[in-house]
Design a protein around this motif. Structure first.
Motif, PDB file in Angstrom:
ATOM      1  N   THR A   1       0.836  -1.208   0.000  1.00 36.54           N
ATOM      2  CA  THR A   1       0.000   0.000   0.000  1.00 36.54           C
ATOM      3  C   THR A   1       0.866   1.251   0.000  1.00 36.54           C
ATOM      4  OG1 THR A   1      -1.828  -1.106   1.131  1.00 36.54           O
ATOM      5  CG2 THR A   1      -1.746   1.285   1.296  1.00 36.54           C
ATOM      6  N   MET A   2       1.879   1.265   0.844  1.00 28.72           N
ATOM      7  CA  MET A   2       2.760   2.433   0.907  1.00 28.72           C
ATOM      8  C   MET A   2       3.554   2.598  -0.378  1.00 28.72           C
ATOM      9  SD  MET A   2       5.255   3.603   4.016  1.00 28.72           S
ATOM     10  CE  MET A   2       6.649   2.540   3.607  1.00 28.72           C
ATOM     11  N   ILE A   3       4.031   1.497  -0.943  1.00 24.49           N
ATOM     12  CA  ILE A   3       4.746   1.545  -2.215  1.00 24.49           C
ATOM     13  C   ILE A   3       3.868   2.171  -3.292  1.00 24.49           C
ATOM     14  CG2 ILE A   3       5.581   0.092  -4.116  1.00 24.49           C
ATOM     15  CD1 ILE A   3       6.686  -1.826  -1.909  1.00 24.49           C
ATOM     16  N   GLU A   4       2.623   1.706  -3.393  1.00 21.11           N
ATOM     17  CA  GLU A   4       1.738   2.213  -4.440  1.00 21.11           C
ATOM     18  C   GLU A   4       1.406   3.683  -4.229  1.00 21.11           C
ATOM     19  OE1 GLU A   4      -1.378  -0.786  -4.393  1.00 21.11           O
ATOM     20  OE2 GLU A   4      -0.499  -1.692  -6.194  1.00 21.11           O
ATOM     21  N   GLU A   5       1.291   4.120  -2.988  1.00 23.25           N
ATOM     22  CA  GLU A   5       1.060   5.541  -2.706  1.00 23.25           C
ATOM     23  C   GLU A   5       2.236   6.389  -3.194  1.00 23.25           C
ATOM     24  OE1 GLU A   5       0.452   5.834   1.483  1.00 23.25           O
ATOM     25  OE2 GLU A   5      -1.495   4.812   1.434  1.00 23.25           O
ATOM     26  N   GLU A   6       3.449   5.937  -2.882  1.00 24.26           N
ATOM     27  CA  GLU A   6       4.636   6.709  -3.267  1.00 24.26           C
ATOM     28  C   GLU A   6       4.860   6.675  -4.776  1.00 24.26           C
ATOM     29  OE1 GLU A   6       6.578   8.690  -1.426  1.00 24.26           O
ATOM     30  OE2 GLU A   6       5.228   8.339   0.275  1.00 24.26           O
ATOM     31  N   VAL A   7       4.589   5.543  -5.410  1.00 23.16           N
ATOM     32  CA  VAL A   7       4.717   5.443  -6.865  1.00 23.16           C
ATOM     33  C   VAL A   7       3.721   6.390  -7.546  1.00 23.16           C
ATOM     34  CG1 VAL A   7       4.278   3.882  -8.812  1.00 23.16           C
ATOM     35  CG2 VAL A   7       5.704   3.132  -6.905  1.00 23.16           C
ATOM     36  N   ALA A   8       2.507   6.458  -7.018  1.00 25.99           N
ATOM     37  CA  ALA A   8       1.487   7.346  -7.594  1.00 25.99           C
ATOM     38  C   ALA A   8       1.905   8.812  -7.500  1.00 25.99           C
ATOM     39  CB  ALA A   8       0.150   7.123  -6.883  1.00 25.99           C
ATOM     40  N   LYS A   9       2.556   9.202  -6.422  1.00 29.00           N
ATOM     41  CA  LYS A   9       3.025  10.592  -6.282  1.00 29.00           C
ATOM     42  C   LYS A   9       3.976  10.978  -7.403  1.00 29.00           C
ATOM     43  CE  LYS A   9       2.869  10.683  -1.200  1.00 29.00           C
ATOM     44  NZ  LYS A   9       3.715  10.739   0.018  1.00 29.00           N
ATOM     45  N   ARG A  10       4.754  10.016  -7.869  1.00 26.43           N
ATOM     46  CA  ARG A  10       5.759  10.277  -8.899  1.00 26.43           C
ATOM     47  C   ARG A  10       5.251   9.966 -10.299  1.00 26.43           C
ATOM     48  NH1 ARG A  10       7.637   8.469  -4.194  1.00 26.43           N
ATOM     49  NH2 ARG A  10       9.738   8.957  -3.418  1.00 26.43           N
ATOM     50  N   ASN A  11       4.022   9.420 -10.389  1.00 25.94           N
ATOM     51  CA  ASN A  11       3.492   8.923 -11.658  1.00 25.94           C
ATOM     52  C   ASN A  11       4.492   7.967 -12.284  1.00 25.94           C
ATOM     53  OD1 ASN A  11       1.525   8.679 -13.678  1.00 25.94           O
ATOM     54  ND2 ASN A  11       2.482  10.259 -14.934  1.00 25.94           N
ATOM     55  N   ALA A  12       4.997   7.052 -11.477  1.00 22.81           N
ATOM     56  CA  ALA A  12       6.063   6.136 -11.876  1.00 22.81           C
ATOM     57  C   ALA A  12       5.509   4.747 -12.156  1.00 22.81           C
ATOM     58  CB  ALA A  12       7.124   6.074 -10.778  1.00 22.81           C
TER      59      ALA A  12
END
Length: 213
Positions: free
Chosen positions: A181-192
């Protein structure tokens, strides 16, 4: 960032395993912000492929391109810059500094090229049950704790693709889901994008594409 695979193939892998693969000797494109699940049994070259992507090994035929630039021709300076700003990774063997604290292991990435919008280290650690461990030496943490350290460290930097090599192998289901969940949140912030490599499909990772190695 777009990753283009032009028939990559390890020079050392058995022909039978190459023939069974959807990746080796294939032409594939991983688009910007795409979520890729790489399903790879032991001995299929999963970690080798990840090392090819990160520029740690060159013993393969074919080409790997990032935004149409062939990584085989990157200079040492280009490789270092690329790793600090465009590609973050959680290695299977983690590569922590055993004689440094948990906080110091994480901070090193933040110092190199931090992402301004990332959650603070202390908040990430608290969410993954590592809040009380930040001053402890990484080398005396359990392997599951060390995996969480490596995940937090990878999420502190800027990146356009995050590569995960069996990141939850020593975590229980609850902690794995929290970390994802945390990984996906941080990835979404970067549009990565994400390349998540594991021995079998991970049900709680919603991939856009599944590639069987």
């Amino acid at each position: 960032m777009e990753i283009t695979l032009q028939q990559p193939c390890p020079t050392f892998l058995e022909q039978e395993k190459i023939n069974q693969s959807q990746l080796w000797n294939a032409s594939l494109v991983f688009k910007a912000a795409e979520k890729i699940q790489l399903v790879a049994p032991s001995g299929s070259g999963k970690t080798s492929f990840i090392h090819f992507l990160y520029g740690l090994r060159k013993d393969f035929r074919g080409n790997i391109l990032f935004n149409n630039k062939n990584i085989n021709y990157f200079s040492a300076e280009e490789t270092a810059s690329f790793r600090s700003s465009q590609l973050s990774i959680v290695f299977q063997d983690l590569r922590l500094f055993a004689n440094h604290s948990v906080a110091e292991n994480i901070q090193v990435k933040k110092n190199l090229n931090s992402f301004e919008g990332a959650l603070p280290i202390a908040e990430m650690a608290e969410r993954l049950g590592m809040g009380s461990k930040l001053s402890q030496l990484a080398g005396i943490c359990s392997y599951g704790e060390q995996q969480r350290i490596a995940i937090i460290r990878a999420l502190q930097q800027s990146f356009e693709y995050l590569i995960l090599d069996e990141p939850f192998s020593h975590l229980d289901d609850a902690n794995s889901r929290k970390a994802m969940t945390m990984i996906e949140e941080e990835v979404a912030k970067r549009n990565a994008g994400i390349i998540f490599a594991d021995l079998s499909e991970v049900a709680y990772f919603k991939a856009d594409k599944i590639v069987r190695l």
